[in-house]
Scaffold this motif. Structure first.
Motif, PDB file in Angstrom:
ATOM      1  N   VAL A 147       0.843  -1.198   0.000  1.00  0.00           N
ATOM      2  CA  VAL A 147       0.000   0.000   0.000  1.00  0.00           C
ATOM      3  C   VAL A 147       0.875   1.244   0.000  1.00  0.00           C
ATOM      4  O   VAL A 147       0.659   2.177  -0.790  1.00  0.00           O
ATOM      5  N   ALA A 148       1.874   1.259   0.892  1.00  0.00           N
ATOM      6  CA  ALA A 148       2.752   2.427   0.999  1.00  0.00           C
ATOM      7  C   ALA A 148       3.491   2.694  -0.306  1.00  0.00           C
ATOM      8  O   ALA A 148       3.657   3.838  -0.726  1.00  0.00           O
ATOM      9  N   MET A 149       3.932   1.641  -0.967  1.00  0.00           N
ATOM     10  CA  MET A 149       4.686   1.768  -2.217  1.00  0.00           C
ATOM     11  C   MET A 149       3.828   2.391  -3.322  1.00  0.00           C
ATOM     12  O   MET A 149       4.229   3.344  -3.992  1.00  0.00           O
ATOM     13  N   PHE A 150       2.621   1.853  -3.502  1.00  0.00           N
ATOM     14  CA  PHE A 150       1.739   2.391  -4.536  1.00  0.00           C
ATOM     15  C   PHE A 150       1.290   3.815  -4.189  1.00  0.00           C
ATOM     16  O   PHE A 150       1.089   4.643  -5.074  1.00  0.00           O
ATOM     17  N   ALA A 161      -4.784   2.016  -1.360  1.00  0.00           N
ATOM     18  CA  ALA A 161      -5.278   1.122  -0.321  1.00  0.00           C
ATOM     19  C   ALA A 161      -6.374   0.208  -0.853  1.00  0.00           C
ATOM     20  O   ALA A 161      -6.426  -0.976  -0.543  1.00  0.00           O
ATOM     21  N   SER A 162      -7.249   0.753  -1.695  1.00  0.00           N
ATOM     22  CA  SER A 162      -8.338  -0.053  -2.254  1.00  0.00           C
ATOM     23  C   SER A 162      -7.810  -1.109  -3.216  1.00  0.00           C
ATOM     24  O   SER A 162      -8.309  -2.243  -3.243  1.00  0.00           O
ATOM     25  N   VAL A 163      -6.792  -0.749  -3.996  1.00  0.00           N
ATOM     26  CA  VAL A 163      -6.210  -1.703  -4.944  1.00  0.00           C
ATOM     27  C   VAL A 163      -5.599  -2.884  -4.200  1.00  0.00           C
ATOM     28  O   VAL A 163      -5.860  -4.052  -4.513  1.00  0.00           O
ATOM     29  N   VAL A 164      -4.773  -2.589  -3.195  1.00  0.00           N
ATOM     30  CA  VAL A 164      -4.134  -3.665  -2.446  1.00  0.00           C
ATOM     31  C   VAL A 164      -5.175  -4.444  -1.648  1.00  0.00           C
ATOM     32  O   VAL A 164      -5.073  -5.663  -1.506  1.00  0.00           O
TER      33      VAL A 164
END
Length: 486
Positions: A282-285, A294-297
């Motif tokens: 999450v932090a990387m994206f 956050a939603s993607v992960v």
């Protein structure tokens, strides 16, 4: 056999399990099994404990588990009548070993699947907080049950797409990390993405030897399910081709998906800046400016949890079928439906998984207890992996002619088995150094005691004796035909 009520009929009431899994399914199941939710959600804590040494930890675990997989592969292909780990453990070590391995593996996946269903509820509420707690569990169990009951191909299709989602997410992370490193991306907190982040803050082992040991405690759990491809051998269309191909690619997949993603994270963000309570994915994206990171992960982890639940339903039903075939479980579970699926065992699994609902309403203390149960399941996976290696050693002693003619020999043979078993002893010691996982070790010991007491009763039953005699005859009978690729 007599016509009395105690007579035992052959376990495969209608036929053997259907061989409906193609090479495409087997390959993606192998990838999915090698990429657990622990990588997405647990790698932040592992990095905080071990620093950049986390890369070394994952490589070491993957190295030893590859040899366990090779031992499993040679065993399964040495006799295509072996359908599960319990089969070759019972045949090579003894009926008690099949009993212990089968029930332990069944228990592993039951509690893992329940824990994943609890997690799925949390992931769904990330988007829709008003959703009733019971609804996600009921829907997931219903969908997974129906798709598994129709045909084994549906299980393969679900795992194919779940694994594909995980693959795309990890490859995207690696590509984004490489671009950020090449462009020397500067984060808002002043850190620059660069290769030197791997060693310029305390070196590769900043927390010393015990930091590495602490990293092993968590990282080993991320590999749970890597052996899942072995449970598909009985239902693969061409196991002599697809199983070796899937196992042989495990090292490359670990290097790409585990090592590649962790290197990308560590290059972009110094290890001390990674929050152990959050997913580093999450932090990387988010750093890359991806909207809704956050939603993607969350979606990726949701599908990973769905995959684990799907695997749990598949594995437990097949293991219960195998236990019933050996006389170690009630005979009612040895029936297959018209498409070769052990549907009675599926009913049992689905019913048990619905116990997730009262757990969800019981409060946080139960959830914390489930964290402990999940660690117990992971420790039992280490037990199952060890029994696979011990089965291989017995196979080399009992059937040297099979090994001599095998086209898929385990590299290093018995010596390498001993080395890997020594590594598993190290893992058990590492787990004993942490209070929570040490409690898990006590729980595992208690589970094995319960199994021992149960076995003392089961072994004395006439039905078990008769069924196991039938099982031994089946294992010794030559395979009449192969199942070529279609």
């Amino acid at each position: 056999m007599t016509n009395s009520s105690t007579a035992v009929s052959p376990p495969h009431t209608h036929s053997e399990p259907s061989r409906g899994l193609s090479n495409r399914h087997i390959q993606l199941i192998a990838i999915g099994g090698a990429i657990g939710t622990g990588l997405f959600m647990g790698s932040g804590r592992t990095i905080s404990l071990a620093g950049p040494a986390v890369v070394f930890i994952y490589v070491v675990i993957g190295f030893f588990l590859f040899f366990m997989m090779r031992a499993m592969g040679e065993l399964l292909l040495s006799n295509l009548r072996y359908k599960t780990f319990a089969d070759f453990a019972a045949d090579l070590i003894g009926p008690w070993a099949g009993f212990f391995v089968g029930w332990s593996y069944w228990f592993c996946w039951i509690v893992t699947a329940i824990a994943e269903l609890v997690a799925i509820t949390g992931y769904v509420q990330f988007w829709w907080a008003a959703v009733p707690l019971w609804l996600p569990t009921v829907l997931v169990v219903l969908i997974v049950f129906l798709l598994n009951a129709v045909s084994v191909k549906n299980f393969g299709e679900m795992e194919f797409w779940f694994a594909l989602i995980k693959i795309v997410a990890i490859l995207a992370l690696i590509v984004v990390g490489a671009i950020m490193a090449l462009t020397h991306f500067a984060s808002p907190d002043g850190h620059t993405a660069q290769l030197a982040n791997l060693w310029n803050d305390g070196g590769w082992f900043p927390n010393g030897a015990m930091g590495v040991v602490a990293g092993f405690q968590i990282a080993v759990f991320a590999f749970v399910g890597i052996e899942l491809v072995g449970t598909t051998a009985a239902e693969a269309r061409d196991p002599r081709t697809t199983l070796p191909r899937a196992i042989n690619s495990v090292p490359v997949r670990i290097l790409i998906f585990y090592v590649g993603s962790l290197l990308a994270i560590l290059v972009v963000t110094p290890w001390r800046s990674i929050n152990p309570e959050q997913s580093p994915f999450v932090a990387m994206f988010a750093l890359a400016g991806l909207a809704g990171a956050a939603s993607v992960v969350n979606f990726v982890v949701l599908t990973s949890a769905m995959s684990s639940s799907n695997s749990g339903v598949f594995s437990t039903s097949r293991m219960m079928f195998g236990l019933s075939a050996e006389g170690s479980a009630p005979g009612i579970f040895k029936g297959l439906n018209r498409v070769g699926v052990p549907v009675r065992a599926l009913y049992l699994t689905a019913g048990i998984l619905l116990l997730t609902i009262p757990v969800l309403y019981a409060g946080d203390s139960i959830i914390e207890a489930f964290t402990l149960i999940t660690s117990v399941a992971s420790l039992l996976f280490v037990f199952v992996w060890s029994m696979i290696l011990i089965s291989y050693i017995r196979y080399r002693m009992k059937f040297p002619e099979r090994h001599a003619t095998s086209e898929y020999k385990m590299p290093g043979g018995v010596v390498m088995c001993a080395v890997v078993l020594a590594f598993f002893v190290f893992v058990a010691w590492a787990l004993s150094t942490d209070p929570q996982t040490a409690t898990g070790l006590v729980a595992v010991a208690a589970w094995l005691v319960v199994l021992g007491i149960s076995w003392a009763f089961v072994r004395r039953t006439e039905s078990h004796r008769q069924t196991f005699e039938w099982f031994k005859q089946e294992m010794a009978r030559p395979v009449e035909h192969e199942h070529p690729s279609r």
